[in-house]
Design a protein around this motif. Structure first.
Motif, PDB file in Angstrom:
ATOM      1  N   VAL A 130       0.861  -1.194   0.000  1.00 30.95           N
ATOM      2  CA  VAL A 130       0.000   0.000   0.000  1.00 30.95           C
ATOM      3  C   VAL A 130       0.885   1.227   0.000  1.00 30.95           C
ATOM      4  O   VAL A 130       2.019   1.195   0.471  1.00 30.95           O
ATOM      5  N   PRO A 131       0.427   2.361  -0.534  1.00 31.97           N
ATOM      6  CA  PRO A 131       1.176   3.615  -0.410  1.00 31.97           C
ATOM      7  C   PRO A 131       1.046   4.139   1.018  1.00 31.97           C
ATOM      8  O   PRO A 131       0.032   3.922   1.685  1.00 31.97           O
ATOM      9  N   VAL A 132       2.104   4.845   1.496  1.00 30.85           N
ATOM     10  CA  VAL A 132       2.078   5.354   2.877  1.00 30.85           C
ATOM     11  C   VAL A 132       1.627   6.791   2.948  1.00 30.85           C
ATOM     12  O   VAL A 132       1.589   7.375   4.032  1.00 30.85           O
ATOM     13  N   GLY A 133       1.332   7.409   1.806  1.00 30.48           N
ATOM     14  CA  GLY A 133       0.817   8.770   1.850  1.00 30.48           C
ATOM     15  C   GLY A 133       1.911   9.821   1.856  1.00 30.48           C
ATOM     16  O   GLY A 133       1.641  11.001   2.085  1.00 30.48           O
ATOM     17  N   PHE A 134       3.164   9.420   1.621  1.00 27.39           N
ATOM     18  CA  PHE A 134       4.243  10.399   1.577  1.00 27.39           C
ATOM     19  C   PHE A 134       5.076  10.179   0.324  1.00 27.39           C
ATOM     20  O   PHE A 134       5.573   9.075   0.078  1.00 27.39           O
ATOM     21  N   ASP A 135       5.244  11.277  -0.443  1.00 28.29           N
ATOM     22  CA  ASP A 135       6.033  11.257  -1.666  1.00 28.29           C
ATOM     23  C   ASP A 135       5.596  10.049  -2.494  1.00 28.29           C
ATOM     24  O   ASP A 135       4.412   9.808  -2.685  1.00 28.29           O
ATOM     25  N   ASN A 136       6.535   9.253  -3.008  1.00 35.21           N
ATOM     26  CA  ASN A 136       6.184   8.052  -3.769  1.00 35.21           C
ATOM     27  C   ASN A 136       6.595   6.783  -3.025  1.00 35.21           C
ATOM     28  O   ASN A 136       6.917   5.774  -3.628  1.00 35.21           O
ATOM     29  N   TRP A 137       6.626   6.855  -1.686  1.00 32.36           N
ATOM     30  CA  TRP A 137       7.023   5.701  -0.890  1.00 32.36           C
ATOM     31  C   TRP A 137       5.850   4.737  -0.743  1.00 32.36           C
ATOM     32  O   TRP A 137       4.689   5.113  -0.808  1.00 32.36           O
ATOM     33  N   GLY A 138       6.192   3.469  -0.524  1.00 34.29           N
ATOM     34  CA  GLY A 138       5.174   2.465  -0.304  1.00 34.29           C
ATOM     35  C   GLY A 138       5.555   1.539   0.835  1.00 34.29           C
ATOM     36  O   GLY A 138       6.730   1.387   1.183  1.00 34.29           O
ATOM     37  N   LEU A 139       4.533   0.918   1.404  1.00 33.52           N
ATOM     38  CA  LEU A 139       4.725  -0.035   2.491  1.00 33.52           C
ATOM     39  C   LEU A 139       4.469  -1.441   1.954  1.00 33.52           C
ATOM     40  O   LEU A 139       3.439  -1.694   1.339  1.00 33.52           O
ATOM     41  N   ILE A 140       5.420  -2.340   2.161  1.00 35.00           N
ATOM     42  CA  ILE A 140       5.285  -3.737   1.758  1.00 35.00           C
ATOM     43  C   ILE A 140       5.446  -4.602   3.001  1.00 35.00           C
ATOM     44  O   ILE A 140       6.464  -4.519   3.699  1.00 35.00           O
ATOM     45  N   SER A 141       4.424  -5.421   3.301  1.00 30.56           N
ATOM     46  CA  SER A 141       4.467  -6.312   4.463  1.00 30.56           C
ATOM     47  C   SER A 141       4.219  -7.740   3.987  1.00 30.56           C
ATOM     48  O   SER A 141       3.377  -7.967   3.121  1.00 30.56           O
ATOM     49  N   MET A 142       4.964  -8.710   4.570  1.00 34.90           N
ATOM     50  CA  MET A 142       4.754 -10.103   4.196  1.00 34.90           C
ATOM     51  C   MET A 142       4.987 -10.997   5.409  1.00 34.90           C
ATOM     52  O   MET A 142       5.784 -10.680   6.292  1.00 34.90           O
ATOM     53  N   VAL A 143       4.244 -12.127   5.408  1.00 35.36           N
ATOM     54  CA  VAL A 143       4.299 -13.048   6.539  1.00 35.36           C
ATOM     55  C   VAL A 143       4.163 -14.468   5.989  1.00 35.36           C
ATOM     56  O   VAL A 143       3.416 -14.695   5.024  1.00 35.36           O
ATOM     57  N   PRO A 144       4.888 -15.435   6.527  1.00 39.89           N
ATOM     58  CA  PRO A 144       4.735 -16.822   6.049  1.00 39.89           C
ATOM     59  C   PRO A 144       3.306 -17.312   6.219  1.00 39.89           C
ATOM     60  O   PRO A 144       2.655 -17.046   7.236  1.00 39.89           O
ATOM     61  N   ILE A 145       2.826 -18.020   5.204  1.00 41.09           N
ATOM     62  CA  ILE A 145       1.451 -18.514   5.241  1.00 41.09           C
ATOM     63  C   ILE A 145       1.243 -19.481   6.416  1.00 41.09           C
ATOM     64  O   ILE A 145       0.196 -19.479   7.060  1.00 41.09           O
ATOM     65  N   ARG A 146       2.268 -20.278   6.727  1.00 35.59           N
ATOM     66  CA  ARG A 146       2.108 -21.228   7.826  1.00 35.59           C
ATOM     67  C   ARG A 146       1.902 -20.501   9.149  1.00 35.59           C
ATOM     68  O   ARG A 146       1.215 -20.999  10.042  1.00 35.59           O
TER      69      ARG A 146
END
Length: 845
Positions: free
Chosen positions: A259-275
Motif C-alpha cells: 500500500v502507499p504510505v501517503g508520503f512522496d512516492n514511498w510504499g509499504l510492503i508487508s509479508m508473513v509466512p502462510i504457515r
C-alpha cells in the motif's frame, strides 16, 4: 440371462459410483469454499493489522519530527543569531530525542552542522521539492564514517548563522533507531515490513524483518507469484496502488500486502509466512487430512467412472465431428454452385447428394432416390456426355464435359461443367459426380470479349481519326505553303499577289477552324467539357449571331430572316458561349450550303413552360440550299463525315461541326431534329429548356430583342481610325503585326512587352489617352489576368471603365470565363481576325 444381469449390475455400480462421486464432490466443494474463505479473512485481517501499525507509526514519527523541526526553526528565529542559545537548545533536544546531528542547509545542499562541521547533503531528486517547491522532505543517506541515517528537512526563512547562509534546516536519525520504532507485534516477530521507494530500494524496515538486501524487487526476482507477476507487482508499487498476493520463495509460501504510505512516492510492503498466518486454523487442516483419507477410498470408483466418461466423451467427439461436417456441407450447399453426388458403382445407388441440388438443378428432395432418372429428364444441349462413356471408366479415370442444362424449375439454359470420377473409397467402389454452374464465368468471358472488340474498334477509330486529321490538315497547309511560294515569286504583280493572299487567308481560316473543331471534339470526348452558366438575354445572343452571319449571307447575296414568337422570358441562365456555338455552327452550314440569292430563316419560338422556374424554347433554322440525302442524315452527327457531291467538294469543312453541335446539345439537356430533301433545303430544330433568370423575367426583354432585328448594319470599315490602343504582347512578331494592322486602319498603339509593363504604361497615362487595351494572357513577369486585376485596382480615372480585351491563343470556354472573371470585357482567340477586331472596337469604343 446372466449376461443381462451382469449388465444391470454394471450400470447400477456405475450409477452408485457417480452418485457417491457427486456427493463427495459437493462436500469437498463446500468445504474448500469455507476453508478458503476462512484463510483469506484471517490473512487479510492480520495483514491489515500489520499495515495499520506500521503506517500509523511511520506517520506519527514523520509528523513528530516535522513538528519538532518547525519548533526549532521558530526558536532559532527568536534567538536572533545568539549562537550560544541555539547551541544549548539543540543539545537539549539531542539528549531528549537522540538524533545524530542537526544541519543548517543552503540552496545548494551545502550544510553547517550543529557541531560546526561543513559538508554536502546528497538529497537526490528531493532537492527540487525542498529548495524549489519549499516542501518538507524525508530522505535516507549516510554521513562519512557513520551508519546509515534518515534525514528530516523543512524549508525556513533564509538567515545566517556563524557566517553561513541557510534556507532549510534538517535533522538526522540513525536508521536502526527508526526501525526499532516501527517494530510490529502481529505474528510475533515473523512479520517483515518495509518502507520502499517506487524503484524498490528499501528506506526503512521493521525490527525483525528478514534481510532482503537493498532492494525488495531484486530480493523477489526468483519468487513464484500466484495471480500476479513480479512485473505487475512492481508496476502497482510504482503507480502508488495497493493490493494483496501470494508468492513462494525458497520453498516457503508468503502472504504479501502493498500500500502507499501517503508520503512522496514511498510504499509499504508487508509479508508473513502462510504457515504462521494460518496457524489458527491447524484444526481445519487436520480435518482436511481425514477427509482426504476418506476420499482415497473412493479412488477406485472414480477411476471406473473416469474410464466410462472417457469412452462416452470419445463417442461424443465423433458425433460432434460428424455434426460439424454436416454443418460445413450445409453452408457450402447454400453458398456454392457446385453439386456433389456419390453413387455406388454398378447399381448406381445414391450414397450422398449435396443439399444444393434443389437450388442449382431444381431437383426436389423426394427425387433423390430416383436421381439418375430425374437428371436424365432435364433438357440439355451442347457437348452432352454419353452414359456409356461414364460407366466404362476404370478406377482412377475421369471424364469432364461442359454443356448447357435447363434446370427443372427454370425456363433458361445455364452452362454447367460436369466431372465424373471412378474412385475406390475405403474399399467401396463409387462414382463421384461434380456438377458446377459456370454461367457467371461464361458471362464474364463474354463481357471481356465485348470489351476487347470495343477496344479494337476504338483503336481503329483512333487510326481513322489520325488519318483524317493528317489529310484535312495537309490540305489547307498545302495551299498556304504553295501560294506563299507563288506570292514570293510574283511579288511585283499586284493582281496575283492579291489573289494569292486571299487564298492564303481562306486556307488559314479553314486550318484554324479545323484546329478549333478538333480541340472542341477532343475535350467533349474526354468528358472535360463543362457549362459556365450566367444570366443571358436572348436578344443579345441573337444580335451577336446576326452580326456574324448577316455579313456572310450578304457576301453571297442571300436573304437572312430572323424572327421571334412568344418569347415571354428574355433573360435566362445558360452557357452563352456554348449556345452561340450551337446556333452559329448550324447557321454557318446553312450559309455555306445555300447558293447565291438563296434564303435562310432563323426563328426563336417560346413553348409551353414546364414549371414556374423554367422556360422552353425552339430554335428553328431553315434554308433552301442543296439539302441532304436520307442516307447522309443518319450519318450527319458522326465525326469526319461529309456527303460526297460536287457542291460539298467545293466547300471547305472539317466534318466535325455537327458532331460538336450534337454533343453540346446533349450536354445542355436539349434535342435536335433534322429534316432535309436533296435539292430543296434543310431544316434543323433545336429544343432546349432554360432556367428563368431572376435578373429579369418580363416580356420587355423580348421586345428589345425584336427591335434589334430591324437595325441597320453598322458601318465598320473605318471604325479604328483615329483611335489609340495599348497592346500587351510579349511576342515580337505578333506585336509588330498588330502595330502594322492598326496603322493601316488609321489607329495608333503603344506596345507593352509583358503585363507589368502594361500596368506601368496605363498608370502613367492621362485620362482618355487609350481607347482600349488588347491584353495577351500568357506573358512573363505578370500574365494578362493579373495585369487586368492590377489595372482595375488602380486609382486612375479610367481604371474601372476602360475596355480590356483578351487576345490569346487560349481558346476554350473555361479560358473565356477566366478572362471575364479577371475583369476583361471581351475575348479574341488567336490567330487574330481583322474583322473580329473591328467588331470588338465598334462595340466598346
Amino acid at each position: 440371462m446372466k449376461k443381462n444381469e451382469n449388465g444391470i449390475y454394471f450400470f447400477a455400480a456405475v450409477g452408485v459410483a457417480i452418485a457417491v462421486f457427486m456427493c463427495v464432490g459437493i462436500i469437498l466443494f463446500n468445504y474448500s469454499v469455507n476453508v478458503k474463505k476462512e484463510l483469506y479473512e484471517t490473512s487479510s485481517r492480520n495483514l491489515n493489522e500489520v499495515y495499520k501499525q506500521v503506517s500509523e507509526k511511520f506517520l506519527q514519527i514523520t509528523g513528530q519530527q516535522w513538528k519538532l523541526l518547525r519548533m526549532t526553526g521558530d526558536f532559532i528565529n527568536e534567538a536572533d543569531g545568539n549562537e550560544e542559545d541555539i547551541r544549548s537548545f539543540l543539545n537539549e533536544w539531542k539528549n531528549e530525542w537522540h538524533y545524530t546531528e542537526f544541519y543548517f542547509v543552503d540552496d545548494d545542499c551545502n550544510y553547517l552542522s550543529s557541531a560546526g562541521r561543513r559538508g554536502y547533503l546528497e538529497l537526490g531528486n528531493t532537492w527540487k521539492s525542498l529548495v524549489i517547491n519549499r516542501e518538507s522532505v524525508i530522505v535516507d543517506g549516510s554521513n562519512p564514517g557513520s551508519d546509515e541515517v534518515m534525514f528530516f528537512a523543512i524549508p525556513v526563512d533564509p538567515a545566517y548563522i556563524n557566517g553561513f547562509s541557510y534556507s532549510s534546516i534538517a535533522v538526522s536519525y540513525n536508521t536502526d533507531s527508526i526501525n526499532r520504532e516501527l517494530g510490529i507485534k502481529a505474528f510475533a516477530k515473523d512479520t517483515s515490513s518495509y518502507i520502499v521507494y517506487a524503484n524498490g530500494d528499501i528506506v526503512l524496515k521493521s525490527e525483525g524483518s528478514m534481510d532482503t538486501g537493498g532492494n525488495i524487487f531484486y530480493h523477489l526476482k526468483n519468487a513464484d507469484f500466484y495471480g500476479k507477476s513480479l512485473e505487475g507487482f512492481m508496476q502497482d508499487v510504482k503507480a502508488g496502488e495497493s493490493g494483496e498476493m501470494e508468492f513462494t520463495l525458497d520453498n516457503r509460501q508468503y502472504y504479501l500486502v502493498y500500500v502507499p504510505v501517503g508520503f512522496d512516492n514511498w510504499g509499504l510492503i508487508s509479508m508473513v509466512p502462510i504457515r504462521i498466518a494460518n496457524s489458527s486454523i491447524v484444526a481445519v487442516q487436520q480435518r482436511t487430512v481425514w477427509m482426504a483419507m476418506q476420499i482415497g477410498g473412493l479412488f477406485f470408483i472414480v477411476a471406473v467412472v473416469v474410464l466410462y466418461t472417457y469412452y462416452r466423451r470419445y463417442i461424443s467427439e465423433k458425433n460432434h465431428e460428424i455434426s460439424r461436417r454436416d454443418i460445413l456441407f450445409s453452408i457450402m450447399a447454400k453458398n456454392l454452385d457446385d453439386v456433389y453426388i456419390m453413387l455406388s458403382w454398378g447399381d448406381w445407388r445414391k450414397l450422398y447428394v449435396s443439399r444444393n441440388i434443389e437450388r442449382v438443378l431444381g431437383l426436389k428432395n423426394d427425387e433423390y432416390s430416383e436421381l439418375t432418372d430425374e437428371f436424365k429428364k432435364l433438357d440439355k444441349k451442347g457437348e452432352i456426355p454419353d452414359w456409356n462413356d461414364i460407366t466404362g471408366l476404370d478406377i482412377g479415370e475421369s471424364v469432364v464435359n461442359e454443356y448447357w442444362i435447363k434446370p427443372a424449375d427454370s425456363n433458361e439454359y445455364r452452362l454447367f461443367k460436369q466431372g465424373c470420377y471412378h474412385m475406390d473409397k475405403d474399399g467401396d467402389d463409387v462414382l463421384v459426380v461434380i456438377i458446377s454452374d459456370r454461367t457467371y464465368e461464361q458471362q464474364i468471358r463474354g463481357h471481356m470479349e465485348d470489351a476487347l472488340h470495343t477496344a479494337e474498334a476504338a483503336n481503329l477509330a483512333k487510326s481513322q481519326f489520325l488519318a483524317n486529321m493528317s489529310h484535312d490538315i495537309r490540305t489547307p497547309m498545302n495551299a498556304i505553303v504553295g501560294f506563299s511560294q507563288l506570292l514570293l515569286r510574283h511579288e511585283k504583280n499586284p493582281d496575283k499577289v492579291k489573289k494569292y493572299a486571299e487564298k492564303i487567308v481562306i486556307s488559314s481560316q479553314h486550318l484554324l477552324n479545323l484546329i478549333n473543331d478538333v480541340l472542341d471534339m477532343s475535350k467533349i470526348e474526354s468528358g472535360n467539357t463543362t457549362l459556365n452558366l450566367s444570366d443571358v438575354n436572348i436578344a443579345d445572343i441573337v444580335q451577336e449571331i446576326d452580326n456574324i452571319i448577316r455579313p456572310q449571307a450578304k457576301q453571297k447575296k442571300q436573304t437572312l430572316i430572323i424572327s421571334s414568337d412568344n418569347v415571354e422570358y428574355g433573360w435566362i441562365k445558360t452557357d452563352k458561349l456554348r449556345l452561340n456555338q450551337i446556333l452559329l455552327n448550324i447557321l454557318s452550314n446553312a450559309v455555306k450550303y445555300t447558293p447565291e440569292y438563296g434564303m435562310i430563316t432563323f426563328e426563336i419560338r417560346g413553348m409551353n413552360h414546364t414549371g414556374s422556374q423554367f422556360a422552353k424554347y425552339k430554335f428553328k433554322i431553315s434554308d433552301n440550299g442543296i439539302g441532304m440525302s436520307d442516307g447522309y442524315i443518319k450519318e450527319i452527327f458522326k465525326p469526319f463525315t461529309r456527303e460526297d457531291n460536287n457542291v460539298t467538294d467545293n466547300v471547305q469543312g472539317t466534318g466535325l461541326g455537327m458532331p460538336i453541335t450534337k454533343n453540346l446539345i446533349d450536354l445542355m439537356g436539349g434535342t435536335i431534329k433534322v429534316k432535309s430533301k436533296k435539292g430543296e433545303g434543310s431544316t434543323f430544330e433545336v429544343t432546349m429548356e432554360f432556367m428563368i433568370s431572376e435578373k429579369k423575367t418580363n416580356i420587355q426583354s423580348g421586345t428589345g430583342y425584336a427591335a434589334n432585328m430591324t437595325q441597320e448594319d453598322i458601318k465598320q470599315s473605318r471604325v479604328l481610325e483615329g483611335k489609340k490602343f495599348l497592346v500587351a504582347e510579349d511576342n515580337v512578331i505578333n506585336a509588330e503585326m498588330m502595330r502594322e494592322f492598326l496603322k493601316s486602319e488609321g489607329a495608333l498603339c503603344d506596345i507593352a512587352k509583358d503585363g507589368m509593363a502594361a500596368v506601368n504604361a496605363f498608370s502613367h497615362s492621362v485620362k482618355g489617352q487609350y481607347d482600349l487595351i488588347f491584353m495577351d494572357v500568357q506573358m512573363p513577369n505578370m500574365d494578362g489576368y493579373e495585369a487586368t486585376k492590377a489595372i482595375r485596382q488602380l486609382k486612375h480615372p479610367d481604371a474601372k471603365d476602360i475596355p480590356i480585351v483578351a487576345m490569346t491563343a487560349d481558346a476554350f470556354s473555361n479560358d473565356v470565363k477566366a478572362a471575364f472573371d479577371a475583369g476583361m470585357n471581351a475575348h479574341i482567340s488567336k490567330p487574330v481576325d481583322a474583322e473580329r477586331i473591328r467588331n470588338v472596337a465598334a462595340n466598346f469604343t
